[in-house]
Enzyme design. Structure first.
Site, PDB file in Angstrom:
ATOM      1  N   GLY A  41      -6.447   7.637  12.850  1.00 43.89           N
ATOM      2  CA  GLY A  41      -5.186   7.332  12.187  1.00 43.89           C
ATOM      3  C   GLY A  41      -4.164   6.816  13.182  1.00 43.89           C
ATOM      4  N   ALA A  42      -3.522   5.702  12.831  1.00 49.93           N
ATOM      5  CA  ALA A  42      -2.563   5.050  13.729  1.00 49.93           C
ATOM      6  C   ALA A  42      -1.178   5.002  13.115  1.00 49.93           C
ATOM      7  CB  ALA A  42      -3.052   3.651  14.072  1.00 49.93           C
ATOM      8  N   GLY A  43      -0.828   6.030  12.310  1.00 46.05           N
ATOM      9  CA  GLY A  43       0.549   6.165  11.829  1.00 46.05           C
ATOM     10  C   GLY A  43       1.376   6.869  12.894  1.00 46.05           C
ATOM     11  N   PHE A  98      21.407  13.419   3.686  1.00 41.04           N
ATOM     12  CA  PHE A  98      20.138  13.371   2.964  1.00 41.04           C
ATOM     13  C   PHE A  98      19.981  14.668   2.180  1.00 41.04           C
ATOM     14  CE2 PHE A  98      16.132  10.926   2.946  1.00 41.04           C
ATOM     15  CZ  PHE A  98      16.596   9.699   3.378  1.00 41.04           C
ATOM     16  N   GLN A 156       4.958  16.927  -3.631  1.00 44.79           N
ATOM     17  CA  GLN A 156       6.330  16.557  -3.962  1.00 44.79           C
ATOM     18  C   GLN A 156       6.418  15.329  -4.861  1.00 44.79           C
ATOM     19  OE1 GLN A 156       9.210  14.917  -0.788  1.00 44.79           O
ATOM     20  NE2 GLN A 156       9.993  16.930  -1.320  1.00 44.79           N
ATOM     21  N   HIS A 183       9.063  12.650  -5.833  1.00 40.78           N
ATOM     22  CA  HIS A 183      10.359  12.126  -5.388  1.00 40.78           C
ATOM     23  C   HIS A 183      11.119  11.679  -6.628  1.00 40.78           C
ATOM     24  CE1 HIS A 183      13.330   9.627  -3.420  1.00 40.78           C
ATOM     25  NE2 HIS A 183      12.897   9.986  -2.233  1.00 40.78           N
ATOM     26  N   LEU A 223       9.026   3.437  -4.011  1.00 39.58           N
ATOM     27  CA  LEU A 223      10.113   4.337  -3.660  1.00 39.58           C
ATOM     28  C   LEU A 223      11.456   3.641  -3.470  1.00 39.58           C
ATOM     29  CD1 LEU A 223      10.325   7.409  -2.964  1.00 39.58           C
ATOM     30  CD2 LEU A 223      10.691   6.635  -0.634  1.00 39.58           C
ATOM     31  N   THR A 253      14.669   4.819  -1.564  1.00 39.60           N
ATOM     32  CA  THR A 253      14.970   5.915  -0.633  1.00 39.60           C
ATOM     33  C   THR A 253      16.129   6.794  -1.101  1.00 39.60           C
ATOM     34  OG1 THR A 253      15.684   6.487   1.600  1.00 39.60           O
ATOM     35  CG2 THR A 253      16.433   4.372   0.775  1.00 39.60           C
ATOM     36  N   GLU A 254      16.010   8.067  -0.717  1.00 45.13           N
ATOM     37  CA  GLU A 254      17.085   9.012  -0.931  1.00 45.13           C
ATOM     38  C   GLU A 254      18.332   8.583  -0.160  1.00 45.13           C
ATOM     39  OE1 GLU A 254      15.481  12.999  -1.000  1.00 45.13           O
ATOM     40  OE2 GLU A 254      17.094  13.565   0.347  1.00 45.13           O
ATOM     41  N   ARG A 289      14.588  17.631  -3.361  1.00 42.27           N
ATOM     42  CA  ARG A 289      13.901  16.716  -4.285  1.00 42.27           C
ATOM     43  C   ARG A 289      13.295  17.396  -5.493  1.00 42.27           C
ATOM     44  NH1 ARG A 289      11.153  12.962   0.401  1.00 42.27           N
ATOM     45  NH2 ARG A 289      13.124  11.987   0.957  1.00 42.27           N
ATOM     46  N   HIS A 316       4.812  11.705  -4.349  1.00 42.15           N
ATOM     47  CA  HIS A 316       5.301  11.184  -3.075  1.00 42.15           C
ATOM     48  C   HIS A 316       4.669  11.806  -1.837  1.00 42.15           C
ATOM     49  CE1 HIS A 316       8.087   9.285  -0.378  1.00 42.15           C
ATOM     50  NE2 HIS A 316       8.602  10.421   0.020  1.00 42.15           N
ATOM     51  N   ARG A 333       9.285  19.678   0.814  1.00 43.86           N
ATOM     52  CA  ARG A 333       9.780  19.097   2.061  1.00 43.86           C
ATOM     53  C   ARG A 333      11.153  18.482   1.865  1.00 43.86           C
ATOM     54  NH1 ARG A 333       9.974  13.940   4.032  1.00 43.86           N
ATOM     55  NH2 ARG A 333       8.511  13.026   2.547  1.00 43.86           N
ATOM     56  N   SER A 381       9.588  14.602   7.359  1.00 48.70           N
ATOM     57  CA  SER A 381       8.202  14.204   7.608  1.00 48.70           C
ATOM     58  C   SER A 381       8.117  13.348   8.862  1.00 48.70           C
ATOM     59  CB  SER A 381       7.604  13.440   6.434  1.00 48.70           C
ATOM     60  OG  SER A 381       6.373  12.884   6.847  1.00 48.70           O
TER      61      SER A 381
END
Ligand SMILES: Cc1cc2nc3c(=O)[nH]c(=O)nc-3n(C[C@H](O)[C@H](O)[C@H](O)COP(=O)(O)OP(=O)(O)OC[C@H]3O[C@@H](n4cnc5c(N)ncnc54)[C@H](O)[C@@H]3O)c2cc1C
Length: 604
Positions: free
Chosen positions: A12-14, A116, A236, A238, A248, A250-251, A282, A369, A411, A416
């Site tokens: 994984g490359a996140g 947020f 979750q 969202h 999405l 965003t919040e 959320r 989400h 969350r 995150s």
């Protein structure tokens, strides 16, 4: 089959995978394997920000961040791990800045921060500016920055290689098997340490903000290799996905002053969360939208509401609530400000809806989400395989596929991205330590054979079932039965229906029998992961007879700390059934033996 050998193998490359790679590669030979080209990882879609109590615009403390996180998690988060994350947040965000991440700035040149959901000043209980951001492209900037750093550090990248199995020997993780997407060839990677950072699995729902790649590959592989999954019932939703699509919004829109409006033109969050309103956590906001819809106050009586960031609306509420800038002047926004702070959102809504958010409100509904649950780990990213928190030597997980658990039952936004960099870093450091202290363990006999046969079965099977049909059925089932509100009947039915889908999955047939870019084969395999995880999710949810965080049950509306302040562990058994067990939530005691974070009812 080709063979490779690297001391640290990261899948994984996140954000999580790259942060781990950066730290591991400073002292050991490190490889990153990714089914996507690295900068296409879902971290790049994260918009709003990364949480850290930098206090750049107003008073803030990491202890407040920790308390907000414990509360947001509805007392299901492990408190030492939450404190660790919120304390480390400050250094790690400054570290990202020093790596070159182009954060938005305050007039004095400090990192800019915005409010947020769920992040508050613990004394006034008003929203606090804690989310460091680069416009509404924070995740994109994190990903680019970390990728550049990894290239500089000579990390070995295997791009567009899909990991399909985990290799275990002598009770340790010793490598993985990957499928080279371009050629269909299998590669065995021998390693001293393996990290899974494969992201989430929201693709089991119909309306989701998640990328197509979010099929839970790492979680599915680990579950089939006997690793338990923790707290999967907490998923979750969202509050603000684009109506009908789930993409999405965003919040950060609400952070900048945006409000939710029902069919009667009412800002209904006034009623559900009188102090923080649209910036409640959320789970609270998603339930409020759902209750409005149930009461017939969705727009045109349908299943959606408005999200309004038009300056005239926002300024009206800023005035009513006496919202002020840090210098004490009344806060007001104009169209230019919205366009500058939320450029991508303005772009999305124009593309997908033909709506310019400074002219018209945006139609939204809750969207699947984020997985709070996942592969159980400690703060060093070590995978924990039982109720006693026994680590499996050599095996690590970080990011959304893992469960530390810093998010508990729900969350908070911005936590995150924070989790990725804090725990990705810790995992990288511990992998390097482990590699230096331990010798190689041999690969198991016939490494790769089992999964080669499994893929060959899918490729050559002449079954009559189509993966696309089964996937649509699963997504509809999950959206109907395992959603914002749940009941025993709905959840039991879900478990039964998923088992039927798993049975039908054995009879799939695919048309592409080739080896080159056989994405049909890979999608069929990915769907198997979603099925396994859906089963574990629905079973875990059916057994939890209380409401907490994102897990809201109509038939058990209250949180039940006496019986349920404990984490679920769910094992996928070889016979296709699920075994459940539980382990306590980790809490912090004061010197006098009382709880540092007494469990109270959440009020926003
Ligand atoms: C639209 C959206 C907006 C968000 N906004 C925010 C926000 O503002 N703030 C915040 O804190 N959080 C946000 N989140 C959540 C957060 O972005 C994600 O939880 C987080 O980025 C996940 O990072 P990761 O490193 O775990 O995985 P990812 O970034 O998803 O990376 C997963 C990696 O695993 C690889 N992979 C997967 N399976 C395999 C396989 N079988 N073989 C090889 N490689 C594999 C992929 O190629 C990819 O490189 C958002 C999420 C979404 C969907």
């Amino acid at each position: 089959m080709q063979y490779h050998k690297h001391e640290a193998v990261i899948v994984g490359a996140g954000g999580a995978g790259l942060m781990a790679a950066l730290y591991a590669s400073r002292s050991v030979d490190t490889a990153v394997i990714s089914k996507l080209y690295p900068t296409r990882s879902h971290t790049g879609a994260a918009q709003g920000g990364i949480g850290a109590a930098l206090a750049n615009l107003e008073e803030d403390h990491w202890e407040w961040h920790a308390y907000d996180t414990v509360k947001g998690a509805d007392w299901m988060g492990d408190e030492p791990e939450i404190e660790f994350m919120c304390r480390e947040a400050i250094d790690v965000v400054i570290e990202l800045e020093h790596m070159g991440l182009p954060f938005d700035r305050t007039p004095e040149g400090k990192i800019s921060q915005r409010p947020f959901g769920g992040h508050t000043n613990n004394i006034t209980h008003r929203p606090v500016r804690r989310a460091a951001h680069a416009a509404d492209r924070t995740g994109h900037m994190i990903l680019q920055t970390l990728y550049q750093q990894c290239i500089k550090n000579n990390v070995n990248f295997y791009d567009e290689f899909q990991v399909v199995d985990l290799l275990l020997n002598e009770g340790k993780a010793v490598g993985v098997v990957a499928y080279e997407i371009a050629t269909g060839e299998l590669h065995v990677f021998h390693a001293k340490t393996v990290l899974f950072a494969t992201g989430g699995f929201g693709r089991m729902w119909k309306i989701t903000s998640n990328a197509h790649a979010y099929t839970g590959d790492g979680n599915g592989i680990a579950a089939r290799r006997g690793i338990p999954m923790q707290d999967l019932e907490f998923f979750q939703f969202h509050p603000t996905g684009i109506r009908g699509m789930g993409i999405l919004i965003t919040e950060g829109v609400r952070g900048e002053g945006g409000v939710l409006i029902n069919n009667e033109g009412e800002r209904f969050m006034d009623r559900y969360a009188p102090s923080v309103k649209d910036l409640a956590s959320r789970d609270v906001v998603s339930r409020a939208i759902y209750l409005e819809i149930m009461a017939g106050r969705g727009i045109n009586g349908e299943d959606w509401v408005w999200l309004d960031i038009r300056p005239e609306t926002v300024n009206k509420y800023f005035e009513r609530d006496d919202i002020r800038n840090p210098d004490g002047t009344p806060r007001r926004i104009d169209a230019d400000y919205v366009r500058k702070k939320l450029p991508d959102i303005a772009d999305f809504t124009k593309t997908y809806l033909g709506v310019d958010p400074v002219v018209d409100p945006m139609p939204v509904q809750p969207t699947a989400h984020y997985a709070m649950g996942g592969i159980p780990t400690d703060v060093h990213g070590r995978v924990l395989i039982d109720e006693e928190r026994t680590p499996m030597p050599g095996f690590y997980a970080a990011g959304e596929c893992a469960c530390v658990s810093a998010h508990g039952a729900n969350r908070l936004g911005t936590n995150s991205l924070l989790d990725l960099v804090v725990f990705g870093k810790q995992a990288g450091l511990d992998m390097a330590r482990y590699c230096q202290e331990n010798d190689w363990t041999p690969l198991p006999e016939n490494a790769g054979q089992e999964v080669a046969e499994m893929l060959e079965r899918i490729r050559t099977n002449d079954g009559h079932e189509h993966v696309a049909t089964l996937r649509t059925e699963l997504q509809q089932l999950m959206t109907k039965n395992v959603s914002v509100f749940r009941t025993q009947e709905l959840l039991d039915e879900a478990v039964e229906e998923i088992q039927k889908l798993r049975e039908r999955y054995k009879h799939i047939g695919i048309q592409d029998k080739g080896k080159t870019f056989n994405t049909e084969l890979l999608q069929a395999w990915e769907f198997g992961n979603l099925l396994d995880l859906a089963l574990l999710t629905a079973t875990s949810a059916a057994n939890r007879t209380e409401s907490r965080g994102a897990h809201a049950r109509d038939d058990y509306p209250d949180r039940d700390d006496e019986n349920w302040m404990k984490h679920t562990l769910a094992w996928l058994q070889p016979d296709g059934t699920v075994k459940l067990s539980y382990k306590p939530v980790r809490r912090i005691l004061n010197p006098d033996g009382t709880y540092k974070y007494p469990a109270i009812k959440r009020v926003y």
